[in-house]
Motif scaffolding. Structure first.
Motif, short mmCIF file in Angstrom:
data_model
loop_
_atom_site.label_atom_id
_atom_site.label_comp_id
_atom_site.label_asym_id
_atom_site.label_seq_id
_atom_site.Cartn_x
_atom_site.Cartn_y
_atom_site.Cartn_z
N UNK A 213 12.82 22.94 8.60
CA UNK A 213 11.86 21.95 8.13
C UNK A 213 10.85 21.60 9.22
N UNK A 214 9.60 21.53 8.83
CA UNK A 214 8.51 21.60 9.80
C UNK A 214 8.20 20.35 10.60
N UNK A 215 8.46 19.15 10.05
CA UNK A 215 8.02 17.92 10.71
C UNK A 215 8.48 17.83 12.16
N UNK A 216 9.78 18.05 12.34
CA UNK A 216 10.38 17.95 13.66
C UNK A 216 9.82 19.02 14.59
N UNK A 217 9.65 20.24 14.05
CA UNK A 217 9.14 21.37 14.84
C UNK A 217 7.71 21.10 15.29
N UNK A 218 6.90 20.56 14.37
CA UNK A 218 5.50 20.26 14.71
C UNK A 218 5.46 19.22 15.84
N UNK A 219 6.32 18.21 15.73
CA UNK A 219 6.35 17.15 16.74
C UNK A 219 6.75 17.73 18.10
N UNK B 212 0.84 -1.20 0.00
CA UNK B 212 0.00 0.00 0.00
C UNK B 212 0.87 1.24 0.00
N UNK B 213 0.28 2.36 -0.45
CA UNK B 213 1.05 3.62 -0.46
C UNK B 213 0.11 4.80 -0.40
N UNK B 214 0.67 5.98 -0.20
CA UNK B 214 -0.18 7.17 -0.14
C UNK B 214 -0.66 7.54 -1.54
N UNK B 215 -1.94 7.84 -1.62
CA UNK B 215 -2.51 8.23 -2.91
C UNK B 215 -2.30 9.72 -3.18
N UNK B 216 -1.91 10.46 -2.15
CA UNK B 216 -1.65 11.90 -2.36
C UNK B 216 -0.38 12.31 -1.58
N UNK B 217 -0.55 13.11 -0.53
CA UNK B 217 0.64 13.59 0.20
C UNK B 217 1.32 12.45 0.96
N UNK B 218 2.63 12.52 1.05
CA UNK B 218 3.36 11.59 1.91
C UNK B 218 3.23 12.06 3.36
N UNK B 219 3.50 11.15 4.31
CA UNK B 219 3.37 11.50 5.73
C UNK B 219 4.25 12.71 6.08
N UNK B 220 5.51 12.68 5.64
CA UNK B 220 6.42 13.79 5.96
C UNK B 220 5.96 15.10 5.32
N UNK B 221 5.43 14.97 4.11
CA UNK B 221 4.92 16.15 3.38
C UNK B 221 3.75 16.75 4.16
N UNK B 222 2.86 15.89 4.68
CA UNK B 222 1.72 16.37 5.46
C UNK B 222 2.21 17.06 6.73
N UNK B 223 3.22 16.49 7.38
CA UNK B 223 3.83 17.12 8.56
C UNK B 223 4.35 18.51 8.17
N UNK B 224 5.11 18.56 7.08
CA UNK B 224 5.75 19.82 6.68
C UNK B 224 4.73 20.89 6.29
N UNK B 225 3.69 20.47 5.53
CA UNK B 225 2.69 21.44 5.08
C UNK B 225 1.88 21.97 6.26
N UNK B 226 1.53 21.08 7.19
CA UNK B 226 0.76 21.53 8.35
C UNK B 226 1.62 22.42 9.24
N UNK B 227 2.90 22.09 9.35
CA UNK B 227 3.80 22.94 10.13
C UNK B 227 3.86 24.34 9.53
N UNK B 228 3.86 24.41 8.21
CA UNK B 228 3.91 25.71 7.53
C UNK B 228 2.64 26.50 7.83
N UNK B 229 1.49 25.80 7.81
CA UNK B 229 0.22 26.46 8.14
C UNK B 229 0.24 27.01 9.57
N UNK B 230 0.98 26.32 10.43
CA UNK B 230 1.09 26.77 11.84
C UNK B 230 2.23 27.77 12.02
N UNK B 231 2.81 28.17 10.89
CA UNK B 231 3.91 29.15 10.85
C UNK B 231 5.13 28.71 11.65
#
Ligand code: KG4
Ligand code: ZN
Length: 342
Positions: free
Chosen positions: A178-184, A155-174
């Motif tokens: 790189x956002x993944x680690x910061x969001x965590x 199985x695989x992601x049909x759209x955003x990858x997990x890291x990409x989702x982390x990074x994009x959401x981190x960007x939305x949270x300003x």
């Protein structure tokens, strides 16, 4: 066999030397985070130019670290995809040419196979077959590994990858890139239950993922709570991380039940996430199985995993012709190679 590994697929220049007898002899890394930070993401042209600047000095440092000269190498491995074309070309053309001048074999390595095998830099003998959850900035895949070199995509992601989702959401949270680690990090201060995000595709059969809806849910929650206090940001980060991890875990559990395989390898940048590791451990305890992760420094991009994977391939009798090929997109399954059992 001593193999020089070169990683330049994205924003990290990684160089390492792996020896099939003595393990990792050298490992050096230059991160381009500072270079791209002001743009909030990787700028491909800047990435390529920086790889050109850093690669040769890093190779020399790795050789010094290992107390070796170029003449002591038996092979050169370089990432040839998937990744940024210009960035890949730097490592591939350098690696292929150096191998030619030294008259030793070169081997093109699939970046995701290297992530997948990274735990083996520390645990030499993983029980086969095993399942692998690859979670990086560009990929989210569940793979059944029958043996090294033989991979089946479950199985695989049909759209955003997990890291990409982390990074994009981190960007939305300003949050800073790189956002993944910061969001965590921020999620640790969040309060459970303040927000609830969907667990995409859990109601459907199969092992595919979808994370773009989760990012949209985060965006809608952010808009509904403006201006955001730091606590609300943390609560949103918590709910996002919880939903994403829950989705990954449930799919892994499903894969274990479907295949009967109870060894799970987690790899790729997102496998550095502490909460994901703790949740996977708890799930594997319930399932009576075992999870393996790479060392933290080998979760994100590095040269060691390329040197290790290249070494396995060279030992399996593979090597490249004189042509240099790089691929922005490249399925791991296409990359299956001759059976190699240690
Ligand atoms: O494997 P990797 O270094 O590069 C790719 O091959 O894509 O993965 C990078 C990804 C980024 O999306 C980054 O935000 C994410 O891994 N990442 C994390 C954490 N550390 C890195 N995501 C969540 N929690 C972390 N601690
Ligand atoms: Zn990677």
């Amino acid at each position: 066999m001593r193999v020089l590994g070169i990683e330049t697929s994205c924003d990290e220049t990684g160089v390492a030397i792996y020896c099939s007898q003595h393990g990792l002899l050298a490992n050096v890394l230059h991160s381009q985070v500072a270079l791209h930070a002001e743009y909030g993401g990787v700028v491909p042209e800047l990435a390529s130019r920086d790889h050109i600047r850093k690669l040769l000095p890093l190779v020399n440092t790795a050789l010094q670290q290992a107390h070796l000269t170029k003449l002591d190498l038996h092979g050169i491995a370089y990432t040839s995809g998937p990744g940024l074309i210009g960035a890949l070309l730097v490592g591939a053309s350098f690696g292929r040419s150096l191998a030619w001048t030294l008259n030793i074999p070169a081997i093109a390595v699939h970046h995701m196979e290297a992530h997948l095998l990274a735990p083996m830099l520390d645990v030499e003998r993983l029980q086969l077959p095993f399942l692998a959850l690859l979670v990086s900035g560009g990929h989210t895949q569940l793979i059944a590994v029958q043996q090294i070199g033989h991979y089946r995509l479950l199985g695989e992601s049909l759209d955003d990858a997990a890291g990409e989702a982390f990074d994009k959401t981190a960007k939305l949270l300003e949050l800073p890139y790189p956002g993944g680690k910061e969001l965590a990090k921020l999620a640790k201060q969040g309060i459970a239950g303040k927000f609830h995000f969907p667990r995409p595709m859990l109601d459907k059969p199969g092992l595919d993922f979808s994370f773009s809806g989760l990012k949209t849910a985060a965006l809608n929650t952010i808009k509904a709570n403006l201006p955001l206090s730091l606590q609300t940001k943390a609560d949103i980060a918590y709910a996002f991380e919880e939903a994403l991890i829950d989705t990954l875990i449930q799919k892994c559990r499903r894969a274990i039940h479907m295949t009967g395989i109870k060894t799970l390898v987690l790899a790729g940048g997102v496998s550095a996430n502490h909460k994901l590791r703790a949740t996977v451990d708890a799930m594997m305890l319930q399932e009576g199985g075992q999870a393996h992760y790479p060392r933290l420094e080998f979760c994100t991009d590095n040269g060691a995993m390329i040197a290790y994977t290249g070494c396995q391939r060279l030992l399996a009798g593979q090597s490249e012709t004189l042509s240099i090929e790089v691929k922005a997109r490249w399925s791991l399954i296409e990359n299956n190679y001759v059976n190699y059992s240690r």
